[in-house]
Design a protein around this motif. Structure first.
Motif, PDB file in Angstrom:
ATOM      1  N   VAL A  18       0.852  -1.186   0.000  1.00  0.00           N
ATOM      2  CA  VAL A  18       0.000   0.000   0.000  1.00  0.00           C
ATOM      3  C   VAL A  18       0.891   1.240   0.000  1.00  0.00           C
ATOM      4  O   VAL A  18       1.813   1.348   0.814  1.00  0.00           O
ATOM      5  CB  VAL A  18      -0.941   0.014   1.231  1.00  0.00           C
ATOM      6  CG1 VAL A  18      -1.824   1.255   1.217  1.00  0.00           C
ATOM      7  CG2 VAL A  18      -1.787  -1.256   1.270  1.00  0.00           C
ATOM      8  N   SER A  29      -4.919  -4.277  -6.291  1.00  0.00           N
ATOM      9  CA  SER A  29      -5.697  -5.310  -5.615  1.00  0.00           C
ATOM     10  C   SER A  29      -5.630  -6.656  -6.331  1.00  0.00           C
ATOM     11  O   SER A  29      -5.878  -7.692  -5.712  1.00  0.00           O
ATOM     12  CB  SER A  29      -7.157  -4.882  -5.455  1.00  0.00           C
ATOM     13  OG  SER A  29      -7.768  -4.690  -6.707  1.00  0.00           O
ATOM     14  N   ARG A  75     -12.136 -10.188  -0.337  1.00  0.00           N
ATOM     15  CA  ARG A  75     -11.592  -9.059   0.417  1.00  0.00           C
ATOM     16  C   ARG A  75     -12.726  -8.179   0.928  1.00  0.00           C
ATOM     17  O   ARG A  75     -13.861  -8.268   0.460  1.00  0.00           O
ATOM     18  CB  ARG A  75     -10.611  -8.240  -0.410  1.00  0.00           C
ATOM     19  CG  ARG A  75     -11.206  -7.497  -1.578  1.00  0.00           C
ATOM     20  CD  ARG A  75     -10.086  -6.873  -2.401  1.00  0.00           C
ATOM     21  NE  ARG A  75     -10.581  -6.117  -3.516  1.00  0.00           N
ATOM     22  CZ  ARG A  75     -10.457  -4.810  -3.657  1.00  0.00           C
ATOM     23  NH1 ARG A  75      -9.870  -4.082  -2.723  1.00  0.00           N
ATOM     24  NH2 ARG A  75     -10.923  -4.197  -4.714  1.00  0.00           N
ATOM     25  N   VAL A  77     -13.906  -4.189   1.646  1.00  0.00           N
ATOM     26  CA  VAL A  77     -13.599  -2.800   1.285  1.00  0.00           C
ATOM     27  C   VAL A  77     -14.205  -1.799   2.269  1.00  0.00           C
ATOM     28  O   VAL A  77     -13.872  -0.617   2.217  1.00  0.00           O
ATOM     29  CB  VAL A  77     -14.028  -2.474  -0.161  1.00  0.00           C
ATOM     30  CG1 VAL A  77     -13.221  -3.301  -1.151  1.00  0.00           C
ATOM     31  CG2 VAL A  77     -15.513  -2.673  -0.369  1.00  0.00           C
ATOM     32  N   LYS A 108      -6.567  -4.514   4.405  1.00  0.00           N
ATOM     33  CA  LYS A 108      -6.590  -4.694   2.947  1.00  0.00           C
ATOM     34  C   LYS A 108      -6.147  -6.091   2.504  1.00  0.00           C
ATOM     35  O   LYS A 108      -5.832  -6.326   1.351  1.00  0.00           O
ATOM     36  CB  LYS A 108      -5.760  -3.618   2.247  1.00  0.00           C
ATOM     37  CG  LYS A 108      -6.322  -2.216   2.474  1.00  0.00           C
ATOM     38  CD  LYS A 108      -5.405  -1.141   1.960  1.00  0.00           C
ATOM     39  CE  LYS A 108      -5.901   0.244   2.263  1.00  0.00           C
ATOM     40  NZ  LYS A 108      -6.332   0.500   3.619  1.00  0.00           N
TER      41      LYS A 108
END
Length: 182
Positions: A18, A29, A75, A77, A108
């Motif tokens: 990141v 991603s 994932r 968000v 993340k």
């Protein structure tokens, strides 16, 4: 991207690099080459992206498709979940074992759940938005559900949570009664 191994060799946690400053952040991603190299997954092709939103304590799972099995790259968000993968490949040395990890908008991280696994999660924040890529299309006729609280699996869900379940999830079968993969 960094690979975090789990106690089940085929399930992986992926942590992105990141890049952030006062304006916000950026991260990649998904990168097919890097995903294949890190996970060792061969011939994986994602065909569908899904997005769900759930309130606190909603538990979804343990879901899988007995035919047209789906690998999932999952994932969060917004918010936070405790995410679980259960090996339901009868011939696997880790059959009936599970792996869990906290996935959140803050960390993340992503979890790679290969075909042959049941998958589920519980929302541990006020709400959560969950994104996942799948390797095959949704096939409702082949959907199956294993009981989230099957003592034979023994998932250590976060304490003090009374799960909110759909009818399908309330009626999940025990692993011993479920259709599984060879």
């Amino acid at each position: 991207m960094k690979l975090i191994t789990t106690s089940i060799r085929d399930v992986a946690i992926l942590e992105p690099n990141v890049f952030g400053d006062a304006r916000g952040f950026f991260f990649e991603s998904f990168n097919e080459r890097e995903f294949m190299a890190l996970t060792g997954a061969k011939d994986i092709r994602f065909v569908q992206d899904n997005h769900s939103r759930s309130a606190r304590n909603v538990l979804r799972g343990l879901h899988y498709q007995i035919q047209q099995p789906q690998g999932k790259l999952v994932r969060v968000v917004a918010g936070e979940v405790f995410d679980v993968a259960v090996d339901i490949r009868k011939s696997s040395p880790t059959f009936g074992k599970w792996v869990g990890a906290t996935l959140s908008a803050d960390n993340k991280r992503q979890m790679w759940v290969p075909p042959g696994f049941a998958h589920g999660f519980i929302v541990t924040s006020d709400s959560a938005e969950f994104l996942y890529k799948t390797t095959d299309y949704w096939a409702p006729g082949y959907e199956r559900c294993i009981a989230w609280n099957d003592p034979a699996i023994g998932i250590d869900w976060p304490p003090g949570i009374e799960p909110v379940l759909s009818e399908k999830d309330r009626n999940g079968k025990r692993l011993a009664e479920a259709e599984v993969f060879a």
